[in-house]
Design an enzyme around this catalytic site. Structure first.
Site, PDB file in Angstrom:
ATOM      1  N   LYS A 234      50.440  31.109  39.934  1.00  0.00           N
ATOM      2  CA  LYS A 234      51.139  31.984  38.991  1.00  0.00           C
ATOM      3  C   LYS A 234      52.450  32.525  39.564  1.00  0.00           C
ATOM      4  O   LYS A 234      52.644  32.574  40.771  1.00  0.00           O
ATOM      5  CB  LYS A 234      50.207  33.103  38.530  1.00  0.00           C
ATOM      6  CG  LYS A 234      49.159  32.551  37.568  1.00  0.00           C
ATOM      7  CD  LYS A 234      48.396  33.591  36.833  1.00  0.00           C
ATOM      8  CE  LYS A 234      47.454  32.885  35.858  1.00  0.00           C
ATOM      9  NZ  LYS A 234      46.352  33.729  35.438  1.00  0.00           N
ATOM     10  N   ARG A 272      39.537  30.806  39.848  1.00  0.00           N
ATOM     11  CA  ARG A 272      39.908  29.707  38.931  1.00  0.00           C
ATOM     12  C   ARG A 272      41.172  29.065  39.498  1.00  0.00           C
ATOM     13  O   ARG A 272      42.219  29.707  39.556  1.00  0.00           O
ATOM     14  CB  ARG A 272      40.153  30.288  37.541  1.00  0.00           C
ATOM     15  CG  ARG A 272      40.559  29.283  36.487  1.00  0.00           C
ATOM     16  CD  ARG A 272      40.819  29.968  35.151  1.00  0.00           C
ATOM     17  NE  ARG A 272      41.245  29.013  34.148  1.00  0.00           N
ATOM     18  CZ  ARG A 272      42.488  28.561  34.016  1.00  0.00           C
ATOM     19  NH1 ARG A 272      43.432  28.986  34.833  1.00  0.00           N
ATOM     20  NH2 ARG A 272      42.787  27.679  33.076  1.00  0.00           N
TER      21      ARG A 272
HETATM   22  N1  PMM Z   1      44.965  31.840  33.445  1.00  0.00           N
HETATM   23  C1  PMM Z   1      45.359  30.813  32.678  1.00  0.00           C
HETATM   24  C2  PMM Z   1      44.490  30.215  31.755  1.00  0.00           C
HETATM   25  N2  PMM Z   1      43.202  30.635  31.645  1.00  0.00           N
HETATM   26  N3  PMM Z   1      41.487  32.090  32.312  1.00  0.00           N
HETATM   27  C3  PMM Z   1      41.058  33.116  33.054  1.00  0.00           C
HETATM   28  N4  PMM Z   1      39.791  33.555  32.927  1.00  0.00           N
HETATM   29  N5  PMM Z   1      41.863  33.736  33.952  1.00  0.00           N
HETATM   30  C4  PMM Z   1      43.159  33.375  34.129  1.00  0.00           C
HETATM   31  O1  PMM Z   1      43.861  34.009  34.948  1.00  0.00           O
HETATM   32  C5  PMM Z   1      43.670  32.296  33.331  1.00  0.00           C
HETATM   33  C6  PMM Z   1      42.774  31.661  32.426  1.00  0.00           C
HETATM   34  C7  PMM Z   1      46.765  30.304  32.807  1.00  0.00           C
HETATM   35  O2  PMM Z   1      46.850  29.306  33.781  1.00  0.00           O
HETATM   36  P1  PMM Z   1      46.903  27.715  33.449  1.00  0.00           P
HETATM   37  O3  PMM Z   1      47.841  27.561  32.261  1.00  0.00           O
HETATM   38  O4  PMM Z   1      47.449  27.046  34.635  1.00  0.00           O
HETATM   39  O5  PMM Z   1      45.543  27.232  33.135  1.00  0.00           O
END
Ligand code: PMM
Length: 293
Positions: A234, A272
């Site tokens: 991020k 994650r």
């Molecule tokens: N961040 C993203 C997408 N899904 N879910 C949870 N639970 N926590 C997060 O911080 C989160 C998420 C965005 O990241 P990506 O687009 O790389 O998947």
């Protein structure tokens, strides 16, 4: 303050429950079946590529696969639940059939329901139920683990909604997560089903994301639920990444791994992440460090 929860939320497959009960942070590997996610959009956007990627993450040591078909970054195209299901369901089916513990990353109750039918046993909802009024009821009916993330507004407005007042970001996020917990309770969701997530980067400045990450232990103690941390690649990690490369999300993997070790040492239930091998090593390192402390 409540005691920090050490047990895994139910119902999770036994090996994961055991790892979690032993104090090891779980690794959730990300499979974005999207053309436009911020760090890996378009890399796994066919069923074949996404399934192969999921299998690779499993072989590298992922405990859970988080499969999503809609990017929630600002500016990303919104997709209908039908389009989203077209992207994720075949991938979920194939990976669940291969024995993976599958979580669906969705804002939509209809997609969550179809994903559970296809073999998912967890729902990851970055809106915490705010995007779809049917989500909490569905989670109660289907008795799955629910990752309830903190967010405000929507992907287009969230970057402007970062005022948490004098109490500060940790107290503000806790207050709003308590509201989600009350709504989940009213919908009949059992406490044991719920994992909370402070939503790093979602309606947070970079500094607020650091503050929340550093408050991992306090969030668990105050709220009395396991916590999942999503820091991977991020924007807020740019300040911890060599300046020449910091604009590139892929260059933030080392900083991600460091946040994983810190969150795991603080007792996070899961992290994650996009890249599994180094984060798998980081959670095992944190376990050994805790064991020998
Ligand atoms: N961040 C993203 C997408 N899904 N879910 C949870 N639970 N926590 C997060 O911080 C989160 C998420 C965005 O990241 P990506 O687009 O790389 O998947």
């Amino acid at each position: 303050m409540n005691a920090i929860p050490v047990t895994a939320p139910a119902p999770l497959p036994q090996p994961l429950a055991a790892a979690s009960a032993a104090g090891r942070t779980l690794v959730m590997g990300i499979v974005n079946v999207t053309p436009d996610s911020f760090s890996d959009g378009g890399r796994w956007d066919t069923t074949e590529l996404a399934v192969a990627h999921g299998r690779q993450l499993l072989a590298q040591g992922a405990d859970i696969l988080d499969i999503g078909g809609e990017s929630t970054r600002p500016g990303a195209d919104r997709v209908t639940p039908q389009e989203e299901q077209g992207r994720v369901l075949p991938v979920i089916r194939a990976l669940a059939d291969a024995g993976a513990v599958v979580c669906v990353d969705t804002l939509h109750a209809a997609t969550a329901a179809a994903a559970i039918d296809a073999g998912a046993c967890m729902v990851n909802d970055v809106s915490g139920g705010l995007a779809d009024a049917d989500m909490h009821r569905l989670v109660a009916e289907r008795n799955v683990v629910y990752v309830c993330q903190h967010w405000r507004g929507n992907p287009e407005t969230m970057d402007t909604l970062t005022d948490y007042g004098e109490a500060g970001v940790v107290a503000g996020v806790e207050t709003e997560l308590r509201q989600r917990l009350a709504e989940l309770d009213a919908a009949g969701v059992r406490r044991e089903q719920i994992v909370l997530d402070p939503g790093l980067g979602f309606a947070k400045t970079p500094s607020q994301s650091w503050t929340l990450l550093a408050a991992t232990r306090r969030l668990m103690a105050d709220l009395g639920h396991p916590v999942l941390i999503g820091a991977s690649r991020k924007r807020f990690l740019a300040s911890a990444t060599v300046p020449e490369a910091a604009a590139d999300p892929l260059a933030r993997d080392a900083a991600t791994t460091a946040t994983t070790a810190l969150a795991a040492a603080a007792g996070a239930w899961a992290v994650r992440v996009h890249e599994v091998p180094s984060n798998r090593d980081a959670v095992h390192t944190a376990s050994l460090w805790k064991e020998h402390r």
